[in-house]
Write a protein that holds these residues in place. Structure first.
Motif, PDB file in Angstrom:
ATOM      1  N   MET A 209       0.814  -1.229   0.000  1.00 44.81           N
ATOM      2  CA  MET A 209       0.000   0.000   0.000  1.00 44.81           C
ATOM      3  C   MET A 209       0.839   1.268   0.000  1.00 44.81           C
ATOM      4  O   MET A 209       0.443   2.277  -0.582  1.00 44.81           O
ATOM      5  CB  MET A 209      -0.944   0.023   1.210  1.00 44.81           C
ATOM      6  N   LEU A 210       2.030   1.241   0.627  1.00 43.50           N
ATOM      7  CA  LEU A 210       2.868   2.448   0.639  1.00 43.50           C
ATOM      8  C   LEU A 210       3.319   2.792  -0.778  1.00 43.50           C
ATOM      9  O   LEU A 210       3.277   3.943  -1.192  1.00 43.50           O
ATOM     10  CB  LEU A 210       4.077   2.278   1.566  1.00 43.50           C
ATOM     11  N   ALA A 211       3.740   1.758  -1.531  1.00 43.93           N
ATOM     12  CA  ALA A 211       4.158   1.976  -2.925  1.00 43.93           C
ATOM     13  C   ALA A 211       2.982   2.485  -3.754  1.00 43.93           C
ATOM     14  O   ALA A 211       3.136   3.370  -4.604  1.00 43.93           O
ATOM     15  CB  ALA A 211       4.703   0.685  -3.526  1.00 43.93           C
ATOM     16  N   VAL A 212       1.783   1.946  -3.496  1.00 43.38           N
ATOM     17  CA  VAL A 212       0.582   2.365  -4.229  1.00 43.38           C
ATOM     18  C   VAL A 212       0.226   3.814  -3.879  1.00 43.38           C
ATOM     19  O   VAL A 212      -0.050   4.635  -4.755  1.00 43.38           O
ATOM     20  CB  VAL A 212      -0.599   1.414  -3.925  1.00 43.38           C
ATOM     21  N   ASN A 213       0.258   4.130  -2.584  1.00 41.58           N
ATOM     22  CA  ASN A 213      -0.032   5.514  -2.166  1.00 41.58           C
ATOM     23  C   ASN A 213       0.974   6.487  -2.764  1.00 41.58           C
ATOM     24  O   ASN A 213       0.627   7.595  -3.170  1.00 41.58           O
ATOM     25  CB  ASN A 213      -0.019   5.626  -0.639  1.00 41.58           C
ATOM     26  N   PHE A 214       2.255   6.055  -2.815  1.00 35.58           N
ATOM     27  CA  PHE A 214       3.288   6.897  -3.411  1.00 35.58           C
ATOM     28  C   PHE A 214       2.985   7.132  -4.894  1.00 35.58           C
ATOM     29  O   PHE A 214       3.197   8.218  -5.417  1.00 35.58           O
ATOM     30  CB  PHE A 214       4.665   6.256  -3.224  1.00 35.58           C
ATOM     31  N   ALA A 215       2.460   6.087  -5.566  1.00 40.42           N
ATOM     32  CA  ALA A 215       2.105   6.219  -6.989  1.00 40.42           C
ATOM     33  C   ALA A 215       0.978   7.234  -7.181  1.00 40.42           C
ATOM     34  O   ALA A 215       0.923   7.934  -8.184  1.00 40.42           O
ATOM     35  CB  ALA A 215       1.683   4.861  -7.554  1.00 40.42           C
ATOM     36  N   PHE A 216       0.065   7.324  -6.200  1.00 39.37           N
ATOM     37  CA  PHE A 216      -1.049   8.277  -6.278  1.00 39.37           C
ATOM     38  C   PHE A 216      -0.675   9.671  -5.772  1.00 39.37           C
ATOM     39  O   PHE A 216      -1.464  10.604  -5.888  1.00 39.37           O
ATOM     40  CB  PHE A 216      -2.234   7.772  -5.454  1.00 39.37           C
ATOM     41  N   SER A 217       0.505   9.804  -5.156  1.00 38.30           N
ATOM     42  CA  SER A 217       0.870  11.104  -4.578  1.00 38.30           C
ATOM     43  C   SER A 217       1.011  12.156  -5.675  1.00 38.30           C
ATOM     44  O   SER A 217       1.475  11.867  -6.770  1.00 38.30           O
ATOM     45  CB  SER A 217       2.180  10.995  -3.790  1.00 38.30           C
ATOM     46  N   GLY A 218       0.610  13.351  -5.371  1.00 37.60           N
ATOM     47  CA  GLY A 218       0.616  14.439  -6.351  1.00 37.60           C
ATOM     48  C   GLY A 218      -0.779  14.986  -6.573  1.00 37.60           C
ATOM     49  O   GLY A 218      -0.957  16.138  -6.967  1.00 37.60           O
ATOM     50  N   THR A 219      -1.803  14.158  -6.296  1.00 36.98           N
ATOM     51  CA  THR A 219      -3.191  14.624  -6.448  1.00 36.98           C
ATOM     52  C   THR A 219      -3.437  15.844  -5.574  1.00 36.98           C
ATOM     53  O   THR A 219      -4.190  16.747  -5.936  1.00 36.98           O
ATOM     54  CB  THR A 219      -4.187  13.508  -6.023  1.00 36.98           C
TER      55      THR A 219
END
Length: 463
Positions: A209-219
């Motif tokens: 989930m941390l890698a996934v959240n990092f992928a979504f970061s920027g929104t």
């Protein structure tokens, strides 16, 4: 004194700029490169579940951010919200965490951009390209906010077109309309069930989930840019809604196609999973096309990153917690010293990736990965406390131009889901370093805030 320079920011961004700024910050190396890691860890089906949870977390956090930003459109917004509704120490810490996230990203993006150019210009050193792109991004940020927003719009447009093309071509290959190389039959859904739905167990979904959240970061860049946006009361809610459904289409659609076409044992982080899929489809010049698209993605993320980190420094200076020199805004409406200092931070991160990749750089990357989730937690908590105080002061919910629905469920659930992602990394040996580096850094930020404020008070008394 607190709002010095506020009037000098130019509200030049339109809805299309804000949407593309947010998409530009999100669609970067997280989707183009790290998605392979998630497929490898959680399996194809587990990855889709992981990204769906990630999309839900982002959606809930953005609903919280929408209410705060529309009510108080300010540059560097969530630092201000955390200061106002959680506490000044938390606001200070959130700002530095977010600044570090983007400056570390700058370092890795300039390196990656230089390495990508090696494909076409193998005789030119990586550092020459890295320096060239650093200068380009710096110039785009210091001239005018409108130029920055316009270039970000076009950078992001290239990525969006490429992703839509990938989903269409991948979908056709998946059902057998386009034949796959080294395969007699259409893959359809076989990859999802080949190794079982959760080959490494359901818990692998949580640890990724941390890698996934990092992928979504920027929104969350929407919140930072609100202070430089035309008519934020209309623009921000529209940008939040359109960005979110586009993100879900792009991310979930892309991950679905990647998972269907890329066997779990072939996914990884050594090459882009997009390149691997295009190679299997046998598309001519596929690797070159994707190389160009990934280069645009990286430059776009660097462009957004320098913008975000410079605005965070301005916000800190505007609240008088760091030197007022960072509050200085030039005639083009750009916090010039913030841009220069953030670029220097990015270049230091770049040098640390060369000189100390296994110590300093890995610590920086780990902190920045965790920092995004901590920032999201602060947005959810800020909205929870803001609404409570707003009602306590005798206001009505009807006065809010944009309301977070299902209060207090949305802020509480989004906070707890982010917290679960932070706890989950403690059980993944490869990501555990994020906690070992992130928690001391957060403690250091809190301590430095209270020490500097204490010294200031003592200085005033003695003065």
């Amino acid at each position: 004194m607190e709002n010095q320079g506020e009037n000098n920011f130019q509200r030049k961004m339109q809805t299309r700029h804000l949407i593309m700024l947010s998409l530009g910050g999100v669609i970067g190396t997280g989707l183009f490169l790290s998605s392979g890691y998630t497929i490898q860890q959680a399996g194809p089906f587990g990855t889709i579940v992981s990204y769906l949870i990630g999309a839900l977390v982002v959606y809930l956090v953005m609903l919280c951010l929408g209410e705060l930003t529309v009510h108080m459109p300010e540059t560097g917004a969530f630092h201000h919200f955390a200061t106002e509704y959680i506490g000044p120490g938390t606001g200070y810490t959130v700002a530095w965490l977010y600044w570090l996230t983007w400056t570390v990203a700058l370092g890795s993006e300039f390196t990656a951009a230089g390495m990508l150019m090696q494909r076409w210009f193998p005789s030119i050193n990586v550092w020459v390209w890295s320096a060239f792109f650093a200068i380009l991004i710096f110039v785009l940020n210091v001239l005018t906010v409108r130029l920055f927003a316009e270039t970000e719009f076009w950078f992001s447009s290239i990525k969006v077109v490429a992703i839509l093309l990938f989903i269409v071509l991948g979908g056709l290959a998946m059902v057998g309309v386009i034949p796959m190389q080294h395969a007699d039959t259409a893959p359809l859904f076989t990859n999802f069930f080949e190794a079982g739905l959760f080959p490494n167990g359901v818990f692998a979904v949580i640890t990724t989930m941390l890698a996934v959240n990092f992928a979504f970061s920027g929104t969350e860049l929407i919140g930072i840019a609100a202070g430089e946006t035309e008519n934020p009361q209309k623009t921000v809610p529209k940008a939040i809604h359109t960005t979110l459904w586009r993100l879900i289409i792009f991310f979930i659609g892309t991950i679905f196609i990647l998972s269907a076409l890329l066997p779990m044992d072939e996914a990884g982080v050594l090459e882009s999973p997009f390149v691997a899929v295009f190679d299997r489809i046998g598309l001519p010049y596929a690797a070159d096309i994707m190389n160009f698209v990934i280069l645009m993605a990286i430059l776009s993320a660097a462009n957004s990153g320098l913008y975000a980190s410079s605005r965070m420094l301005w916000s800190l200076a505007n609240k008088q917690t760091i030197s007022p020199m960072f509050a200085k805004i030039n005639k083009h409406g750009v916090p010039i010293n913030g841009v220069i200092f953030s670029m220097l931070g990015g270049l230091l991160a770049l040098f640390s990736s060369i000189i100390a990749p296994d110590t300093v750089y890995i610590a920086l990357v780990s902190i920045s990965g965790m920092a995004v989730v901590v920032v999201w937690m602060s947005i959810s908590a800020s909205q929870f406390f803001f609404r409570r105080r707003f009602l306590k002061e005798g206001h009505s919910v009807d006065e809010l131009l944009y309301r977070t629905p299902l209060y207090p469920v949305v802020p509480i659930v989004s906070f707890l889901l982010c917290l679960a992602a932070c706890i989950g990394i403690a059980f993944d040996p490869t990501q555990r370093i994020a906690l070992f580096c992130g928690i001391p850094f957060i403690a250091f930020c809190y301590a430095s805030y209270y020490v500097t404020q204490g010294l200031k008070k003592r200085g005033r008394k003695n003065g």
